[in-house]
Design an enzyme around this catalytic site. Structure first.
Site, PDB file in Angstrom:
ATOM      1  N   SER A 263       0.821  -1.193   0.000  1.00 34.81           N
ATOM      2  CA  SER A 263       0.000   0.000   0.000  1.00 34.81           C
ATOM      3  C   SER A 263       0.857   1.244   0.000  1.00 34.81           C
ATOM      4  CB  SER A 263      -0.975   0.000   1.179  1.00 34.81           C
ATOM      5  OG  SER A 263      -0.408   0.712   2.257  1.00 34.81           O
ATOM      6  N   LYS A 264       0.403   2.185  -0.771  1.00 31.89           N
ATOM      7  CA  LYS A 264       1.119   3.449  -0.909  1.00 31.89           C
ATOM      8  C   LYS A 264       1.224   4.130   0.458  1.00 31.89           C
ATOM      9  CE  LYS A 264       2.542   7.128  -3.308  1.00 31.89           C
ATOM     10  NZ  LYS A 264       3.860   7.138  -3.899  1.00 31.89           N
ATOM     11  N   ARG A 265       0.131   4.000   1.212  1.00 30.63           N
ATOM     12  CA  ARG A 265       0.085   4.659   2.512  1.00 30.63           C
ATOM     13  C   ARG A 265       1.209   4.167   3.419  1.00 30.63           C
ATOM     14  NH1 ARG A 265      -5.034   3.344   4.787  1.00 30.63           N
ATOM     15  NH2 ARG A 265      -5.769   3.560   2.662  1.00 30.63           N
ATOM     16  N   GLY A 267       4.063   3.256   2.442  1.00 31.26           N
ATOM     17  CA  GLY A 267       5.375   3.512   1.853  1.00 31.26           C
ATOM     18  C   GLY A 267       5.800   2.528   0.783  1.00 31.26           C
ATOM     19  N   ASP A 273       7.155   5.454  -8.406  1.00 27.36           N
ATOM     20  CA  ASP A 273       8.256   5.350  -7.438  1.00 27.36           C
ATOM     21  C   ASP A 273       9.330   4.391  -7.954  1.00 27.36           C
ATOM     22  OD1 ASP A 273       6.905   6.989  -5.654  1.00 27.36           O
ATOM     23  OD2 ASP A 273       5.940   5.307  -4.628  1.00 27.36           O
TER      24      ASP A 273
END
Ligand code: GLU
Length: 495
Positions: A263-265, A267, A273
């Site tokens: 998950s992006k949240r 990291g 990215d």
């Protein structure tokens, strides 16, 4: 039925038939996470493998989650990855529009049709939006479910705010089929009368996707397995309308480790990215293809696939039910391989910005530096640190001159540098061959191993133990003047 069917007949008539049609239906969140990219890829591959049509649909009904510029990320990522769509907001198509917020009127009409058909009802209860979104409320207590249609319509006509809810049968079971998970049966009493149309007239995702997939003639619905639990409700919607259910292909999540979804949240890297971390798009795609799919038959051991090869090889049967763990090491391995196999000019092009981060001196040719790096980097971001010595000689200790294998220590190195200096000054031309041949024959003349001469020279010109390329290439790139300056500095340090 008191509803005018002409609109629905016209919509029905527009639906293309006869070919596989798949859609990638992202919500514009502002980034493409790895699981999303994989869904896009599989969706594309299923269509292309079958000679079908690949559609891009933007699912932006959740207006609260809209992010500025987010659709651009979607277009850009798909274009970079070569996942070209045949129909979509930007290219149009027979069942346009392809942005859900532009299809608003359609959903309202179909919600009303479903009410007429008895599979949905107007609900006037004051419910918190979170309840509406999650559908969590006690159906038995909802008085609106049992209102007569006349009464409900009168209240609508009088301007009372309402939502439209799906009328789930209280008894029985619903079975749906998924291409990888097989048949799944659930008890209807475990399903909620979910909201289909919200007070603002916008549909919920759960309603819009069914309407759109049907009206766009989607044959294979490919999406994350987080939607598996909603699939029975979708089936009941298709049945309520009397429509054919598409083939479902639910893909298990991409995990960071055994317990956590990526998950992006938290990291975990998105596609953008990964690119910023120095990974090449074809390597990312290749690796992502294998996160939850494996080739079968003769090619079951094949690891490296171009997009075209994936189109040929991809089969739904190879999609795995178990979650895939994203392994950055494995991606790095793929990336190193892709970097090594690029044509040199192309490697130079992708490496140039990274080389120039460290090597600002334009006198040092990028193509020559790139040639040293191509076999020696796993990621583009490895580059600057490897070539930082060109612009300025790093501080280094004399102990670098001592190397057992090359039979060098401080005295030997000083002797070698003193002897080779006039040779370098006198060399008639400054080419790789001329430098190389002179060093080799001079080592022979001195009766020492090549390395005994090359080691101190490389340390003197690079000031580092590990360098891409040897003494010859580095001297050549630096040029005669800078080489001599650095050799003299080495002598001074050793003396
Ligand atoms: N908009 C949904 C998402 O981004 C798509 C799910 C689907 O493909 O049906 O998760």
């Amino acid at each position: 039925m008191s509803i005018d069917m002409k609109y629905f007949e016209e919509m029905e008539a527009k639906i293309p038939h006869g070919k596989v049609r798949t859609r990638f239906a992202p919500s514009p969140t502002g980034y493409m996470h790895v699981g999303n990219l994989r869904t896009a890829l599989y969706t594309y591959l299923i269509a292309r493998h079958a000679g079908g049509t690949f559609i891009l649909r933007i699912e932006d009904t959740d207006q609260g989650r809209l992010v500025e510029g987010a659709t651009d990320v979607i277009y850009r990522t798909m274009a970079e990855c070569g996942l070209s769509h045949d129909e979509g907001p930007d290219v149009g198509g027979p069942v346009a529009p392809y942005i859900q917020s532009e299809r608003r009127d359609t959903y309202g009409k179909y919600a009303e049709l479903l009410v007429e058909r008895g599979h949905a009802y107007y609900c006037f209860c004051e419910k918190a939006e979170s309840e509406e979104d999650s559908g969590e409320f006690d159906r038995a207590d909802d008085p609106c479910r049992d209102l007569s249609l006349e009464e409900a319509k009168a209240r609508v006509a009088a301007g009372e705010p309402y939502v439209i809810r799906q009328r789930i049968p209280k008894e029985g079971t619903t079975t749906f089929h998924d291409a990888s998970f097989g048949d799944i049966t659930v008890e209807n009493k475990t399903l909620d009368d979910q909201v289909l149309l919200k007070r603002d007239g916008l549909p919920t995702y759960n309603f819009a996707n069914v309407i759109d997939d049907h009206l766009m003639g989607i044959t294979h619905v490919v999406r994350g397995s987080e939607y598996l639990s909603s699939a029975p409700k979708y089936n009941l919607l298709y049945e309520g309308f009397g429509w054919e259910v598409p083939t479902y292909v639910h893909c298990s999540p991409v995990m960071r480790d055994a317990q956590h979804k990526m998950s992006k949240r938290n990291g975990d890297p998105s596609y953008e990215d990964l690119k910023a971390q120095g990974y090449l798009t074809p390597a990312i795609l290749n690796y992502v293809a294998l996160l939850g799919w494996s080739p079968r038959g003769e090619i079951s051991n094949q690891e490296f696939f171009t997009l075209d090869e994936l189109v040929k090889a991809f089969d739904i049967g190879g999609i795995s039910k178990s979650p895939a763990i994203f392994d950055i090491e494995k991606l790095t391995y793929f990336n190193a391989n892709y970097l090594r196999n690029l044509p040199p000019e192309q490697f130079c092009k992708v490496a140039e910005p990274y080389i120039r981060q460290a090597v600002k001196n334009e006198a040092y040719p990028v193509s020559e530096i790139a040639a040293l790096l191509q076999a020696r980097c796993e990621k583009l971001t490895d580059i600057p640190e490897k070539v930082d010595f060109f612009d300025s000689l790093p501080e280094y200790g004399v102990e670098f001159y001592t190397n057992k294998k090359s039979k060098t220590n401080s005295e030997v190195s000083l002797d070698m540098l003193n002897k080779v200096l006039p040779k370098l000054e006198a060399l008639p031309e400054w080419t790789n061959d001329a430098i190389h041949d002179m060093l080799v024959s001079f080592a022979e003349e001195l009766g020492v191993k090549n390395a005994t001469l090359m080691w101190p020279l490389r340390i003197a010109v690079a000031g580092k133990l590990v360098t891409p390329g040897g003494a010859v290439e580095i001297c050549h790139i630096l040029g005669r003047e800078e080489t001599i300056k650095r050799v003299k500095a080495g002598i001074a340090k050793l003396a």
